[in-house]
Structures are given as C-alpha cells and as structure tokens.
Design a protein around this motif. Structure first.
Motif, short mmCIF file in Angstrom:
data_model
loop_
_atom_site.label_atom_id
_atom_site.label_comp_id
_atom_site.label_asym_id
_atom_site.label_seq_id
_atom_site.Cartn_x
_atom_site.Cartn_y
_atom_site.Cartn_z
N THR A 1 -1.05 70.88 12.70
CA THR A 1 -0.32 70.31 13.82
C THR A 1 0.18 68.91 13.46
OG1 THR A 1 -1.51 71.53 15.54
CG2 THR A 1 -0.45 69.49 16.21
N PHE A 2 1.46 68.67 13.77
CA PHE A 2 2.05 67.33 13.66
C PHE A 2 2.14 66.74 15.06
CE2 PHE A 2 3.35 69.42 9.80
CZ PHE A 2 3.26 68.42 8.84
N HIS A 3 2.02 65.40 15.15
CA HIS A 3 1.89 64.77 16.46
C HIS A 3 2.92 63.70 16.76
CE1 HIS A 3 -1.83 66.59 18.07
NE2 HIS A 3 -2.17 66.72 16.80
N HIS A 4 3.91 63.48 15.90
CA HIS A 4 4.92 62.49 16.24
C HIS A 4 6.30 63.00 15.86
CE1 HIS A 4 4.29 61.39 11.94
NE2 HIS A 4 5.58 61.06 11.98
N VAL A 5 7.30 62.44 16.49
CA VAL A 5 8.68 62.77 16.19
C VAL A 5 9.06 62.12 14.86
CG1 VAL A 5 11.08 62.47 16.92
CG2 VAL A 5 9.33 63.06 18.60
N ALA A 6 9.73 62.85 13.99
CA ALA A 6 10.16 62.29 12.71
C ALA A 6 11.36 61.38 12.93
CB ALA A 6 10.53 63.41 11.74
N VAL A 7 11.25 60.17 12.44
CA VAL A 7 12.34 59.19 12.54
C VAL A 7 12.54 58.56 11.18
CG1 VAL A 7 11.94 58.71 14.98
CG2 VAL A 7 10.76 57.35 13.25
N PRO A 8 13.75 58.04 10.89
CA PRO A 8 13.95 57.35 9.61
C PRO A 8 12.91 56.26 9.42
CG PRO A 8 16.03 57.68 10.74
CD PRO A 8 14.96 58.08 11.70
N THR A 9 12.30 56.21 8.26
CA THR A 9 11.17 55.31 8.07
C THR A 9 11.19 54.76 6.64
OG1 THR A 9 8.77 55.11 8.29
CG2 THR A 9 9.61 57.19 7.40
N ILE A 10 10.21 53.96 6.30
CA ILE A 10 10.16 53.37 4.97
C ILE A 10 9.96 54.47 3.93
CG2 ILE A 10 9.34 51.14 5.77
CD1 ILE A 10 6.54 51.97 5.04
N GLN A 11 10.41 54.21 2.72
CA GLN A 11 10.48 55.25 1.70
C GLN A 11 9.12 55.88 1.41
OE1 GLN A 11 12.23 53.99 -1.97
NE2 GLN A 11 12.55 56.06 -2.73
N GLY A 12 8.08 55.07 1.26
CA GLY A 12 6.77 55.61 0.94
C GLY A 12 6.26 56.54 2.03
N GLN A 13 6.43 56.14 3.28
CA GLN A 13 5.98 56.99 4.37
C GLN A 13 6.80 58.27 4.43
OE1 GLN A 13 5.50 54.99 8.14
NE2 GLN A 13 5.50 56.89 9.30
N ALA A 14 8.09 58.17 4.18
CA ALA A 14 8.95 59.36 4.19
C ALA A 14 8.49 60.35 3.13
CB ALA A 14 10.40 58.96 3.97
N ARG A 15 8.13 59.86 1.95
CA ARG A 15 7.64 60.76 0.90
C ARG A 15 6.37 61.46 1.34
NH1 ARG A 15 9.16 56.55 -2.84
NH2 ARG A 15 7.00 55.83 -2.87
N ARG A 16 5.46 60.73 2.00
CA ARG A 16 4.21 61.35 2.46
C ARG A 16 4.48 62.39 3.54
NH1 ARG A 16 2.54 55.93 1.84
NH2 ARG A 16 2.82 55.49 4.06
N GLU A 17 5.43 62.08 4.44
CA GLU A 17 5.75 63.04 5.49
C GLU A 17 6.41 64.29 4.91
OE1 GLU A 17 8.05 61.08 8.48
OE2 GLU A 17 6.32 60.01 9.33
N ARG A 18 7.32 64.10 3.95
CA ARG A 18 7.96 65.26 3.35
C ARG A 18 6.93 66.15 2.65
NH1 ARG A 18 13.11 66.34 2.11
NH2 ARG A 18 13.75 64.18 2.53
#
Length: 386
Positions: free
Chosen positions: A113-130
């Motif tokens: 389960t994911f719990h937040h809406v995906a929004v443009p974010t810093i590069q490191g966090q985006a890589r972790r989310e992807r």
C-alpha cells in the motif's frame, strides 16, 4: 487469516496511526494482525506506540538501518516465517521495496500500500519512489487509497496501461468516536480564543504546512466577513508555518476573527462544536482523514477540489467543493453554507451515511479481506490491463 503488516517505522504519521483502528476492526472480522516495523525504537514515536498499545497491538521492531542494508531481506524473511502468516501487507515505500522480494523468498503472498499522492520531488526521493512502485507492481496486489493517488503514481512513474494488480481501497476510521449521538463537551469558547460568540464557527483542522492552503483561507476571510461579520475561523493545528500565518492574520487585521486554536487531542468535540469544517488544500492531499471524521460527526464540509478529496466529498451531496488556491471560490462556498442552515443539515446527514458505508474501519477491513483473498489466489506475476 493471519496477516503480517510491515511499515518503515513507528513514526508519528497518518499511515502509522491508522494501524490502530485497522487492528481493532481486523479482530472483529476474524483477521489476526501482527504489526512489525523495519526500523528499531530509535526512530519510533512514543505517541504512536501508545496509540497502538491502547488498541491492543504489541508491535515488533526489526533492525533495518537503510534501504540498502544487506541484512534487511534476511531479517524480513525470518520474520515472515516466524509469524506463519497467510499474507504479508507492507505500507510505505521502504517497506514495499523490501517486502516483495522477501515474501517471494518466503513463498508468501504479498500486498503493498502507498499512502501519498506522487508529486514532482527531489531527484533522490523520486528514484526511491520509482523503485518502490516498480517493485510493488510485482506484488500480488498493490493498493492506492484514492483514485487520484493511483492516477498520480501512474502518470509519474509508469508508462502504458495501468498494471492489473493496482487497485483502490479507501482507508477507514473508527467512526464510533465521531458518531453524532455521542455526547461531546461544547468547546466553542476555546475554539474562538476565549471569546464568547453567537456567530458561526468555521474549523480548519490541518497541520500548518504549505500544501494545506491555510493562507488561501485567511485571504478569503474578509470576503466571508462582508456577508457573515460574526463568523470566526478557527485554525486547529500547528507546525512550521505558524509565524507566517500569524503575520498574515495581523497584516489583514483579522486578529479578532481568525484564531489559532492550537493542536487538539479532542477532535470529536472540535467537530461537534463547529458549524462548518473547511479544508482548502492546494495539492498533495490523498484521502484526508479530517474530512471523514467531520462527515461522521454530522458536520457539513467545504473543501478544495484536489487530490483524493472528491473521493470523500460529493459536491452538493455531502459537502461543497471549490477550486483550489481561489480565495473568492472558497469564500462563496463558506458563505453559502453559513447562510443556509438547512443545506448544512442536509449535507451533514448525508455525510454521516456515506462515512458509515464507505469509510468505516470495518468497511476498510472487509475490502482488505477481499484483496487478501485475491492475493492468495493470484499468480506470482500480475498481468497488465489492456
């Protein structure tokens, strides 16, 4: 059915505190829930642990230090085998990334389960989310808690059709705490800063963070006062933007009609003492619990049309929606509700019925059981919806 629930850590956050009503409702549904965090007590919130303890949850903690900790997957595999669970259910990005390979090694179905809406974010966090969403798409089922959330993750991190194992399951709330027939103390004087008032009280319950849109409500308040001069806006919460909010209130000369009521632990009484509940978020909302709680309390709500809010608020059926970051639209919605007591009552009554049907903790667990049963019956690799 035995379910091993994995979270990143027992921090103080929405996903973590939802575990208490989930565990309580799961017991009523005949599901035995065991709750485990990947990280140890050094990052745990005492308040979160107290909430879980009050719900009869005895959490366990592993000693995973980071996502690339080489001991992480072996620790999780050992925990899955120790628990003898039927299904593993992970929550949040780190747990989702690690739970899927661990569950596969332990030959146990896994739900993420994911719990937040995906929004443009810093590069490191985006890589972790992807990474997290790509791994979770190899789970038996992947849950998003609102339609807007699912759409946001798909748009940002996936190409092509929506994976067949993605689904929407709304979170639930222990509605017994907010039922309109449960007596609550009248705390209107506290919500208005100690000033007795016969005017309407509009409560905005939110952390003082940029995406909550509190400055939009403050900018709209002079427009509300033109029609409803006795109305008070009560900001229930606190956080990083408090000084900025105080400065904005002073700049507009609203000290007598916009009150910072502080962080409250008696939210059922807060909702019942309000005439209207307002949430003017401008982005990032997934499935805000405060709107479910307010609806369950029988209070009409006005909220911005953003994120997962329309999953909760049916425009002109259970509340009013207005366009985000628009003080004039916010003011118009608030004025309409304050001037029409019959409309407030009709929307509040409809909100109670919808909360009980769609957003109770029991409804949440029943929906999760169906997901768990589907995971138990599913192949290890989901198909892609054409």
């Amino acid at each position: 059915m035995r379910v091993l629930t994995l979270v990143d850590a027992f921090r103080m956050g929405g996903a973590e505190t939802l575990l208490a009503p989930l565990a309580t409702a799961a017991r009523r549904e005949g599901i035995e829930l065991e709750v485990v965090s990947l990280m140890d007590e050094s990052v745990a919130s005492t308040k979160t642990l107290e909430v879980l303890d009050q719900a009869g949850v005895r959490p366990r903690m592993l000693r995973v230090k980071r996502l690339l900790d080489p001991t992480a997957i072996p620790q999780i595999v050992a925990e899955i085998r120790r628990s003898r669970c039927d299904v593993v259910h992970s929550h949040l990005e780190m747990a989702n990334t690690l739970a899927v390979p661990a569950a596969r090694l332990a030959r146990t179905p896994v739900v993420c389960t994911f719990h937040h809406v995906a929004v443009p974010t810093i590069q490191g966090q985006a890589r972790r989310e992807r990474l997290a969403v790509n791994v979770a798409t190899r789970a038996d089922r992947t849950i998003f808690v609102s339609t807007a959330q699912l759409d946001s993750w798909h748009a940002m991190y996936r190409r092509g059709p929506v994976p067949d194992n993605w689904t929407v399951v709304h979170n639930g709330v222990d509605l017994d705490l907010y039922a309109p027939d449960v007596p609550q103390p009248d705390i209107r004087t506290e919500l208005t800063g100690g000033r007795a008032t016969d005017g309407p009280v509009v409560v905005l319950p939110a952390a003082f963070r940029d995406f909550k849109g509190i400055p939009v409500a403050i900018e709209a308040w002079p427009l509300v006062q033109e029609r409803c001069p006795d109305a008070v806006l009560s900001l229930v919460g606190g956080g990083e933007m408090e000084e900025e909010i105080r400065d904005r209130i002073a700049r507009l000369g609203l000290e007598k009609s916009v009150v910072l009521a502080g962080v409250r632990s008696d939210m059922p009484a807060v909702y019942r003492s309000a005439d209207l509940v307002l949430l003017p978020s401008i982005h990032g909302e997934n499935l805000p619990t405060v709107l479910i709680e307010a609806a369950a309390s029988g209070r009409a709500v006005a909220a911005s049309r953003v994120g997962g809010i329309p999953d909760i608020v049916d425009h002109r059926e259970t509340g009013l929606l207005f366009e985000r970051d628009d003080p004039a639209a916010l003011a118009a919605a608030v004025i309409e509700l304050l001037e029409d007591a019959d409309l407030r009552e009709r929307l509040g009554t409809a909100g109670v019925a919808q909360a009980r049907t769609k957003f109770s903790a029991d409804a949440w667990v029943r929906n999760l059981r169906r997901v768990y049963e589907a995971a138990l019956a599913s192949p290890s690799r989901p198909k892609i919806r054409s």
